[in-house]
Every structure is written in C-alpha cells, then in structure tokens.
Design a protein around this motif. Structure first.
Motif, PDB file in Angstrom:
ATOM      1  N   GLY A 135       1.143   8.648  -6.062  1.00 45.75           N
ATOM      2  CA  GLY A 135       1.894   7.618  -5.367  1.00 45.75           C
ATOM      3  C   GLY A 135       2.092   6.371  -6.200  1.00 45.75           C
ATOM      4  O   GLY A 135       2.028   6.408  -7.432  1.00 45.75           O
ATOM      5  N   LEU A 136       2.310   5.253  -5.509  1.00 47.75           N
ATOM      6  CA  LEU A 136       2.655   3.996  -6.158  1.00 47.75           C
ATOM      7  C   LEU A 136       1.610   2.926  -5.847  1.00 47.75           C
ATOM      8  O   LEU A 136       0.947   2.975  -4.800  1.00 47.75           O
ATOM      9  N   LEU A 137       1.509   1.938  -6.741  1.00 47.30           N
ATOM     10  CA  LEU A 137       0.600   0.816  -6.521  1.00 47.30           C
ATOM     11  C   LEU A 137       1.225  -0.438  -7.126  1.00 47.30           C
ATOM     12  O   LEU A 137       1.764  -0.396  -8.231  1.00 47.30           O
ATOM     13  N   THR A 138       1.149  -1.526  -6.373  1.00 49.07           N
ATOM     14  CA  THR A 138       1.550  -2.818  -6.904  1.00 49.07           C
ATOM     15  C   THR A 138       0.453  -3.822  -6.607  1.00 49.07           C
ATOM     16  O   THR A 138      -0.331  -3.661  -5.675  1.00 49.07           O
ATOM     17  N   CYS A 139       0.387  -4.858  -7.423  1.00 53.27           N
ATOM     18  CA  CYS A 139      -0.562  -5.929  -7.155  1.00 53.27           C
ATOM     19  C   CYS A 139       0.103  -7.257  -7.486  1.00 53.27           C
ATOM     20  O   CYS A 139       1.115  -7.302  -8.190  1.00 53.27           O
ATOM     21  N   GLY A 140      -0.451  -8.335  -6.943  1.00 51.13           N
ATOM     22  CA  GLY A 140       0.166  -9.628  -7.164  1.00 51.13           C
ATOM     23  C   GLY A 140      -0.776 -10.775  -6.910  1.00 51.13           C
ATOM     24  O   GLY A 140      -1.873 -10.597  -6.367  1.00 51.13           O
ATOM     25  N   ARG A 141      -0.323 -11.964  -7.276  1.00 52.06           N
ATOM     26  CA  ARG A 141      -1.101 -13.180  -7.072  1.00 52.06           C
ATOM     27  C   ARG A 141      -1.070 -13.629  -5.615  1.00 52.06           C
ATOM     28  O   ARG A 141      -1.739 -14.586  -5.239  1.00 52.06           O
ATOM     29  N   SER A 142      -0.316 -12.921  -4.801  1.00 55.35           N
ATOM     30  CA  SER A 142      -0.236 -13.188  -3.368  1.00 55.35           C
ATOM     31  C   SER A 142       0.137 -11.896  -2.667  1.00 55.35           C
ATOM     32  O   SER A 142       0.574 -10.923  -3.302  1.00 55.35           O
ATOM     33  N   VAL A 143      -0.026 -11.885  -1.347  1.00 57.86           N
ATOM     34  CA  VAL A 143       0.413 -10.734  -0.557  1.00 57.86           C
ATOM     35  C   VAL A 143       1.914 -10.544  -0.734  1.00 57.86           C
ATOM     36  O   VAL A 143       2.405  -9.422  -0.895  1.00 57.86           O
ATOM     37  N   ALA A 144       2.643 -11.644  -0.723  1.00 58.48           N
ATOM     38  CA  ALA A 144       4.100 -11.575  -0.866  1.00 58.48           C
ATOM     39  C   ALA A 144       4.501 -10.899  -2.164  1.00 58.48           C
ATOM     40  O   ALA A 144       5.410 -10.052  -2.188  1.00 58.48           O
ATOM     41  N   GLU A 145       3.848 -11.232  -3.270  1.00 57.54           N
ATOM     42  CA  GLU A 145       4.176 -10.613  -4.562  1.00 57.54           C
ATOM     43  C   GLU A 145       3.956  -9.112  -4.536  1.00 57.54           C
ATOM     44  O   GLU A 145       4.773  -8.350  -5.062  1.00 57.54           O
ATOM     45  N   ASN A 160       1.467  -5.180 -13.165  1.00 63.26           N
ATOM     46  CA  ASN A 160       1.401  -5.331 -11.714  1.00 63.26           C
ATOM     47  C   ASN A 160       2.026  -4.153 -10.987  1.00 63.26           C
ATOM     48  O   ASN A 160       2.106  -4.165  -9.758  1.00 63.26           O
ATOM     49  N   CYS A 161       2.484  -3.144 -11.733  1.00 61.94           N
ATOM     50  CA  CYS A 161       3.090  -1.951 -11.150  1.00 61.94           C
ATOM     51  C   CYS A 161       2.455  -0.724 -11.795  1.00 61.94           C
ATOM     52  O   CYS A 161       2.431  -0.617 -13.026  1.00 61.94           O
ATOM     53  N   LEU A 162       1.980   0.195 -10.966  1.00 59.46           N
ATOM     54  CA  LEU A 162       1.305   1.387 -11.463  1.00 59.46           C
ATOM     55  C   LEU A 162       1.830   2.608 -10.720  1.00 59.46           C
ATOM     56  O   LEU A 162       1.915   2.598  -9.488  1.00 59.46           O
ATOM     57  N   ILE A 163       2.178   3.647 -11.478  1.00 58.12           N
ATOM     58  CA  ILE A 163       2.474   4.942 -10.873  1.00 58.12           C
ATOM     59  C   ILE A 163       1.260   5.825 -11.069  1.00 58.12           C
ATOM     60  O   ILE A 163       0.839   6.075 -12.200  1.00 58.12           O
ATOM     61  N   LEU A 164       0.670   6.239  -9.962  1.00 57.00           N
ATOM     62  CA  LEU A 164      -0.465   7.160  -9.973  1.00 57.00           C
ATOM     63  C   LEU A 164       0.124   8.568  -9.980  1.00 57.00           C
ATOM     64  O   LEU A 164       0.689   9.015  -8.976  1.00 57.00           O
ATOM     65  N   ARG A 165       0.063   9.243 -11.097  1.00 61.51           N
ATOM     66  CA  ARG A 165       0.756  10.526 -11.249  1.00 61.51           C
ATOM     67  C   ARG A 165       0.301  11.531 -10.188  1.00 61.51           C
ATOM     68  O   ARG A 165      -0.896  11.655  -9.911  1.00 61.51           O
ATOM     69  N   ASN A 166       1.293  12.228  -9.616  1.00 64.41           N
ATOM     70  CA  ASN A 166       1.062  13.234  -8.575  1.00 64.41           C
ATOM     71  C   ASN A 166       0.421  12.640  -7.317  1.00 64.41           C
ATOM     72  O   ASN A 166      -0.151  13.363  -6.510  1.00 64.41           O
TER      73      ASN A 166
END
Length: 256
Positions: free
Chosen positions: A177-187, A169-175
């Motif tokens: 930025g950042l990305l997160t995902c979740g089962r809800s907007v809050a997550e 649920n957490c991804l670093i896109l090299r050079n």
C-alpha cells in the motif's frame, strides 16, 4: 443495531494542544472514510502528542474510520503502552510502522497508511509509480519504496523501513500500500490525496492499453518549487480548512 460505544469526552483531561491534534486526527480518519481509502479497520493514521516526543495517538482497533472521534483515539507511548484508559486495542502492525517512523523522524507529526485498491495495484508493479500525470510529479520528487516482508509485526523490520523512507514524506510499501507523513495532519492527508490520485490515474491510463507518455525528469526535479508556487506558499494549509468545512457539513461528530 450494534452502535459503537459512546466515548465520554477527554477534552478536560488533556492539554489544549493535544485536543486540537485529536480533533484534526479524527478529521483525517473521517476524510479517509469519505474518500473511500479505508479498508474496514485495517489501516491507520497516527499523530504525535504535542510536546511529548515519545507519545502518539492512533485509532482504537475495531472502530470503523467514520466512527472515530477525538475522544476515542488511543494514546500510547513508543513501547505500545496505553497512557489513558480505553476498551480498545492498538493494531499491532500499525504500532510497528508508526512507532518506527515517529522514533526516527522527530519532525514528523503525522503518519498515514492506506491499502487502497489503486495504491496496492501500483505497489505491485515492478516500475512503481510512473511519471505520466501532473499529479505524479509531486510524490515522485520525494518518493521512496520499501520491499514487502509480510504483515508488519516484527520489530526487526523497523530499521529497514526507516532506512528506506529516509527523508522522504511519500513511501510505497511494495505489494502492500501507500504511506505519507508530514509536519502536520494536513500535510499527511494532502500528500496522500495527491499520491492516491496519481496511482488511480496510472491504473486508468494503463487500462487503455496504449503507449503512455512520460514526463521528463527535468520537470519532476522542479516539482517542489512548483508546489510552493501553486499553493502560494501555504502548502497543505490551503485546502485543509475547506476539507474541515466539508466534514462539518457531513456531520461534526468527529470533534466529540
């Protein structure tokens, strides 16, 4: 002054479930602006339309994040076709990234992507996120990386992006930025708060020039269970209501 176009409410045109998702997604955009994570108009957050596997909501391309409302969000299918009238386009890079993840991960309801200064700085480091803070152990327990391929405009990048993300649920896109995902907007929002905090702490710690103390892998491996304990099993739902109250004090127009 050039005020943004007022958007008539679409509440009567959508289901109660979709309206609730629109309000929460608009809140996420306002919170990103409030925390200073926005990059003018050039990042994006999406949310799946409840009950519609092939539809999601995303920002109207051209509006600043502190202008976005529940009614102004653009609804598209996974081919990028707008499903309700809007004077705004959809960010093409946003569509590629978000449609790929929503297609591949049916349990994901929200995807959040940023270009923050601290996040990009860490994404440019060969070792990525370092285990040097309490904040870092939670994303590190489920962190993935995706190599830079230029601005995300090509459909042929989608399978590589999805493969690199895996079940994280957490991804670093090299050079990039950042990305997160979740089962809800809050997550997704709370995941980004922790990941962004870890990146900021890392850059500040490195600026001191001293030797950094690393947290052992054995501790990181227990981070998921520690998170459950510290939030009393409520996860992102523990802090989310307070964030909405903060937005309401600043101004509740995101709910329009």
């Amino acid at each position: 002054m050039h005020a943004p176009t007022a958007h008539p409410s679409v509440r009567s045109q959508v289901s109660a479930e979709e309206w609730q998702t629109r309000v929460e997604l608009a809140a996420a955009y306002r919170l990103v602006a409030h925390f200073g994570w926005d990059d003018l108009i050039f990042t994006h957050i999406s949310a799946r339309v409840p009950g519609q596997a092939d539809q999601f909501l995303i920002n109207p391309y051209g509006m600043l994040f502190d202008e976005i409302t529940a009614s102004s969000l653009v609804k598209v299918d996974h081919a990028g076709t707008p499903l309700m009238a809007s004077e705004y386009d959809v960010n093409p890079a946003g569509f590629v990234i978000h449609s790929a993840i929503h297609d591949a991960r049916p349990e994901v309801q929200c995807v959040l992507h940023t270009h923050t200064r601290y996040g990009v700085a860490v994404s440019a480091q060969a070792d990525g996120l370092l285990p040097i803070s309490q904040q870092s152990i939670f994303p590190l327990a489920r962190l993935a990386y995706h190599d830079y391929e230029g601005v995300a405009l090509r459909d042929d990048e989608k399978p590589r992006l999805v493969a690199d993300l895996g079940q994280s649920n957490c991804l670093i896109l090299r050079n990039h930025g950042l990305l997160t995902c979740g089962r809800s907007v809050a997550e997704a929002v709370l995941g980004m708060y922790t990941l962004e905090s870890a990146c900021r702490i890392q850059i500040l710690a490195q600026s001191g020039g001293g030797t950094l103390t690393r947290i052992p892998d054995a501790i990181i491996s227990t981070a998921v269970e520690q998170s459950r304990q510290v939030t009393k099993g409520k996860g992102a739902g523990l802090a989310w209501p307070g964030l909405l109250r903060r937005l309401d004090r600043i101004g509740p127009s995101y709910q329009d």
